[in-house]
Design an enzyme around this catalytic site. Structure first.
Site, PDB file in Angstrom:
ATOM      1  N   GLU A 162     -33.438 -58.134  94.391  1.00 30.71           N
ATOM      2  CA  GLU A 162     -32.506 -58.995  95.132  1.00 30.71           C
ATOM      3  C   GLU A 162     -33.111 -59.576  96.405  1.00 30.71           C
ATOM      4  O   GLU A 162     -32.712 -60.656  96.846  1.00 30.71           O
ATOM      5  CB  GLU A 162     -31.228 -58.221  95.496  1.00 30.71           C
ATOM      6  CG  GLU A 162     -30.345 -57.873  94.308  1.00 30.71           C
ATOM      7  CD  GLU A 162     -30.694 -56.529  93.696  1.00 30.71           C
ATOM      8  OE1 GLU A 162     -31.776 -55.978  94.037  1.00 30.71           O
ATOM      9  OE2 GLU A 162     -29.906 -56.030  92.888  1.00 30.71           O
ATOM     10  N   PHE A 166     -18.912 -45.296  93.427  1.00 35.63           N
ATOM     11  CA  PHE A 166     -20.234 -45.558  92.877  1.00 35.63           C
ATOM     12  C   PHE A 166     -20.702 -46.953  93.292  1.00 35.63           C
ATOM     13  O   PHE A 166     -19.970 -47.929  93.172  1.00 35.63           O
ATOM     14  CB  PHE A 166     -20.187 -45.451  91.347  1.00 35.63           C
ATOM     15  CG  PHE A 166     -21.497 -45.775  90.684  1.00 35.63           C
ATOM     16  CD1 PHE A 166     -21.642 -46.916  89.895  1.00 35.63           C
ATOM     17  CD2 PHE A 166     -22.599 -44.955  90.875  1.00 35.63           C
ATOM     18  CE1 PHE A 166     -22.841 -47.219  89.288  1.00 35.63           C
ATOM     19  CE2 PHE A 166     -23.821 -45.255  90.277  1.00 35.63           C
ATOM     20  CZ  PHE A 166     -23.936 -46.389  89.482  1.00 35.63           C
ATOM     21  N   GLN A 167     -21.908 -47.047  93.780  1.00 37.54           N
ATOM     22  CA  GLN A 167     -22.491 -48.309  94.239  1.00 37.54           C
ATOM     23  C   GLN A 167     -21.620 -49.024  95.266  1.00 37.54           C
ATOM     24  O   GLN A 167     -21.543 -50.250  95.294  1.00 37.54           O
ATOM     25  CB  GLN A 167     -22.809 -49.246  93.046  1.00 37.54           C
ATOM     26  CG  GLN A 167     -23.952 -48.700  92.217  1.00 37.54           C
ATOM     27  CD  GLN A 167     -24.571 -49.725  91.300  1.00 37.54           C
ATOM     28  OE1 GLN A 167     -23.901 -50.635  90.813  1.00 37.54           O
ATOM     29  NE2 GLN A 167     -25.867 -49.568  91.058  1.00 37.54           N
ATOM     30  N   LYS A 179     -14.390 -56.359  92.858  1.00 45.35           N
ATOM     31  CA  LYS A 179     -14.400 -56.666  91.422  1.00 45.35           C
ATOM     32  C   LYS A 179     -13.008 -57.019  90.901  1.00 45.35           C
ATOM     33  O   LYS A 179     -12.858 -57.922  90.075  1.00 45.35           O
ATOM     34  CB  LYS A 179     -14.964 -55.469  90.655  1.00 45.35           C
ATOM     35  CG  LYS A 179     -15.246 -55.754  89.186  1.00 45.35           C
ATOM     36  CD  LYS A 179     -15.937 -54.570  88.529  1.00 45.35           C
ATOM     37  CE  LYS A 179     -16.264 -54.916  87.060  1.00 45.35           C
ATOM     38  NZ  LYS A 179     -16.941 -53.795  86.381  1.00 45.35           N
ATOM     39  N   MET A 206     -53.648 -58.173 109.765  1.00 43.96           N
ATOM     40  CA  MET A 206     -53.243 -58.327 111.151  1.00 43.96           C
ATOM     41  C   MET A 206     -53.122 -56.971 111.837  1.00 43.96           C
ATOM     42  O   MET A 206     -53.510 -56.801 112.992  1.00 43.96           O
ATOM     43  CB  MET A 206     -51.929 -59.103 111.240  1.00 43.96           C
ATOM     44  CG  MET A 206     -51.546 -59.516 112.645  1.00 43.96           C
ATOM     45  SD  MET A 206     -52.812 -60.486 113.495  1.00 43.96           S
ATOM     46  CE  MET A 206     -52.289 -62.146 113.066  1.00 43.96           C
TER      47      MET A 206
END
Lengths: 567, 139
Positions: free
Chosen positions: A55, A117-118, A167, A480
């Site tokens: 993502e 969940f999630q 949802k 760097m």
């Protein structure tokens, strides 16, 4: 305000219709449990879904799309870890004022706060790094949230906006309304043009003996290229840019001295240190640009033009402030200059001095003696690449070498993660840029450390047919960091050795992309030509000397005049 | 915002206004001229803030509410404490053998002075609101 009422549909359908109404044609994303209803809608709408492998890349792709097209790029992610994976990309867009709308799925409303969940409190987490965040709790709120999100993301100083949709809100049906214009109490992105401010600015500049123009990223966001060029030529004033403003002014123009800053051009840092008046356009005076705040503002007057009133006086004391879209402010300035018949048609001593400084340093700056030194390979890239190509960079030494040695000719074609400095931004951003500009070559100037972070976007580039070129400046190290350890930590090197892993040619090929290795300037020339002619993503692996430092270097806490130069 | 920009919150009070869709948040803060200027601008930039007003102490009516629970160790102390409560225009509540509550509505300076006196007897607990303030008309 006119409203269209649509007969009963669910939140997910309303979301897609609202996106279509905003002109969205592509979404970068990854589906999961909490955004399945919105994903189902892709089977019956006019928006193309571009699948990512992480993502973070979706957010960077939306960001690259947004900077190039100047319309908000859109990314989708599911709840929980999907949403948190977007955060780096959202923060990157905020730091660079890039327009973006991120749409995340969320657990159903009744589960919010129960550690489902999630589930993650993405509204809380995103709050400090977005312009605004919406969480529609009923289906009717979905389309208006999207309309407001686009309005906020694209106006004033652009930035990322989050829309978090539970949802069950996606699945629930309602009579949907979409309006023809949105209004948000507390948000007023437009101000009346400040003609008096511009007058004061003109009076200050014409009284200065050694004026310069400092063009920042805001000049590019505002697309004020022709206005900037007109003013510079009317008044015959040398132009420098910040690193984010690189490409606001053509770098092959006689008045251009290039970027200032920590790794700016020597001639640019010198001229700004000598100037007695700075016309700063669309910049926020970052510490990376100005050296030290106190030194930058001493012995010179500062005129600050910016769309964001909160930037005035934040880092520098300003003598004249002009708040508003810089394109509008510059247009007023041109108008007033012509009205008052102010112009200079021949260069005076100051402009001659600027030109001499530039000629001296372009010729005499010591560069790496090897055939594949950074300056040489970047100049080769500029030589072969068409000038209207879009170029992104990653973060690190290669990025600063691009600042020094890659001249931008066509304004508004150079993009980099300058505010947050996000490694891994450049490649997905290049993919997003290519979606916005399929008609030009798109190149990511990358370091190997950065490329490792989002290389799995090769899958997206190949499978979705979005070919970009990765110009991989490869020293198999975190260059760097290594340079800072050499300079400030007495060469005690920790954690910077990539140990010749992976083989980037094989890596590219494993994704179905083209992998080329260039170990001489001629091989590089040929590889670039092959890549430009190719219709699949190409990674050009260019091994370079891991001991090459980026110089000049203005060390933190020192003024721009005290550059460390190559010896 | 205050935390991320390194600004200070001395006290904060929030409540509904005469318009139920708007809350008023009153924040007391401190800083140099540049910081105070930035606080106003950064607050104004936030989309949820509809209006930002910087209040001048001299042109504002401002009050804070504080409730102190003060220890009573002797009858003599009890008398002293009651005198103090009256002198400051405070109200006594929940008077017990070994403690009393003093409710005070005043400026933060006055509350601080009362607190210093009360601490000689021992402050068992204190609860304070932030400052509520309204600008005087015509200023």
């Amino acid at each position: 305000m006119m409203t269209d009422t649509i007969k009963e549909i669910n939140g997910a359908r309303a979301l897609m219709l609202a996106l279509e109404k905003e002109g969205v044609r592509e979404v970068f994303g990854l589906p999961g449990g909490a955004n399945l209803p919105m994903y189902d809608e892709f089977t019956r709408c006019n928006i193309r879904h571009i699948l990512v492998r992480h993502e973070q890349s979706a957010a960077h792709m939306a960001d690259g799309y947004g900077r190039v097209s100047r319309k908000p790029g859109v990314c989708f992610a599911t709840s929980g870890p999907g949403a948190t994976n977007l955060l780096t990309g959202i923060a990157t867009a905020q730091a660079d004022s890039a327009p973006m709308v991120a749409v995340t799925g969320q657990v159903p409303v009744e589960f919010i706060g129960k550690d489902a969940f999630q589930e993650s409190d993405i509204m809380g987490m995103a709050n400090p790094v977005v312009k605004y965040a919406f969480q529609p709790r009923t289906p009717e709120e979905v389309p208006i949230s999207i309309q407001k999100a686009f309005y906020v993301a694209a106006t004033g100083r652009p930035g990322p906006v989050l829309v978090d949709i539970p949802k069950d809100v996606q699945s629930a049906h309602a009579q949907m309304r979409m309006v023809d214009g949105v209004n948000i109490r507390g948000y007023h992105p437009w101000v009346d043009p400040d003609t008096q401010g511009v007058e004061r600015a003109i009076n200050t500049i014409i009284r200065a003996d050694k004026p310069i123009i400092l063009a920042g990223g805001g000049t590019i966001i505002s697309s004020a290229f022709s206005e900037l060029q007109a003013i510079a030529e009317l008044l015959c004033i040398p132009v420098v840019t910040t690193f984010k403003g690189k490409g606001a002014f053509p770098e092959n123009h006689p008045l251009s001295l290039g970027p200032i800053g920590m790794h700016g051009h020597a001639e640019a840092n010198k001229i700004v240190s000598e100037a007695d008046c700075v016309l700063a356009i669309g910049t926020r005076f970052s510490d990376r640009s100005v050296g030290t705040f106190e030194d930058f503002e001493s012995r010179r007057s500062i005129i600050h033009m910016d769309v964001d009133p909160a930037e005035i006086g934040k880092n520098q004391t300003t003598n004249v402030a002009v708040v508003g879209d810089v394109k509008v402010s510059l247009r007023i300035m041109i108008h007033l200059l012509k009205d008052r018949r102010i112009s200079r048609d021949e260069e005076g001593a100051w402009v001659r001095h600027a030109r001499e400084l530039r000629e001296y340093w372009q010729k005499n700056l010591k560069i790496h003696p090897g055939e594949m030194g950074a300056a040489k390979i970047l100049r080769k890239l500029r030589e072969v690449l068409p000038s209207d190509s879009v170029v992104t960079t990653e973060v690190g030494q290669h990025q600063m070498w691009a600042s020094l040695f890659f001249d931008v000719i066509t304004p508004g074609t150079f993009f980099s993660s300058t505010g947050l400095g996000t490694m891994g931004w450049g490649f997905p951003a290049a993919i997003g840029a290519k979606v916005a500009r399929p008609d030009v070559p798109v190149v990511d100037i990358a370091g190997d450390g950065s490329f490792n972070m989002t290389e799995n976007s090769l899958a997206t580039s190949v499978l979705e047919d979005i070919p970009v070129i990765v110009f991989l400046v490869n020293n198999y190290s975190l260059g760097m960091v290594a340079q800072w350890q050499r300079t400030f930590f007495d060469r005690r090197m920790v954690g910077v050795d990539q140990q010749a892993c992976p083989d980037y040619v094989k890596l590219a090929e494993s994704y179905g992309a083209q992998g080329l290795r260039a170990q001489s300037i001629d091989e590089l020339h040929a590889a670039l030509q092959t890549a430009l002619a190719s219709d699949v993503a190409t990674v050009i692996d260019i091994p370079i000397d891991p001991e090459e430092d980026v110089l000049p270097f203005v060390q933190p806490g020192t003024p721009l005049s005290q550059m460390v130069l190559p010896s | 915002m205050f935390r991320s920009r390194n600004f200070n919150i001395d006290s904060i009070a929030v409540g509904v206004t005469q318009n139920p869709s708007l809350s008023r948040m009153t924040i007391t803060t401190s800083g140099n001229a540049r910081q105070l200027d930035q606080i106003g601008k950064q607050l104004d930039k936030m989309i949820d803030t509809v209006e930002v007003r910087r209040l001048d102490e001299h042109k504002t009516v401002y009050r804070e509410l504080a409730i102190f629970k003060i220890r009573i160790s002797s009858a003599k102390d009890s008398m002293e404490i009651n005198k103090m409560i009256n002198a400051y225009g405070a109200k006594a509540h929940d008077t017990r053998k070994d403690s009393v509550m003093a409710e005070m509505t005043s400026t933060p300076d006055q509350i601080k002075a009362f607190e210093e006196l009360a601490s000689k007897f021992g402050i068992l607990e204190v609860a304070r609101t932030g400052v509520a303030a309204l600008q005087r008309s015509g200023s």
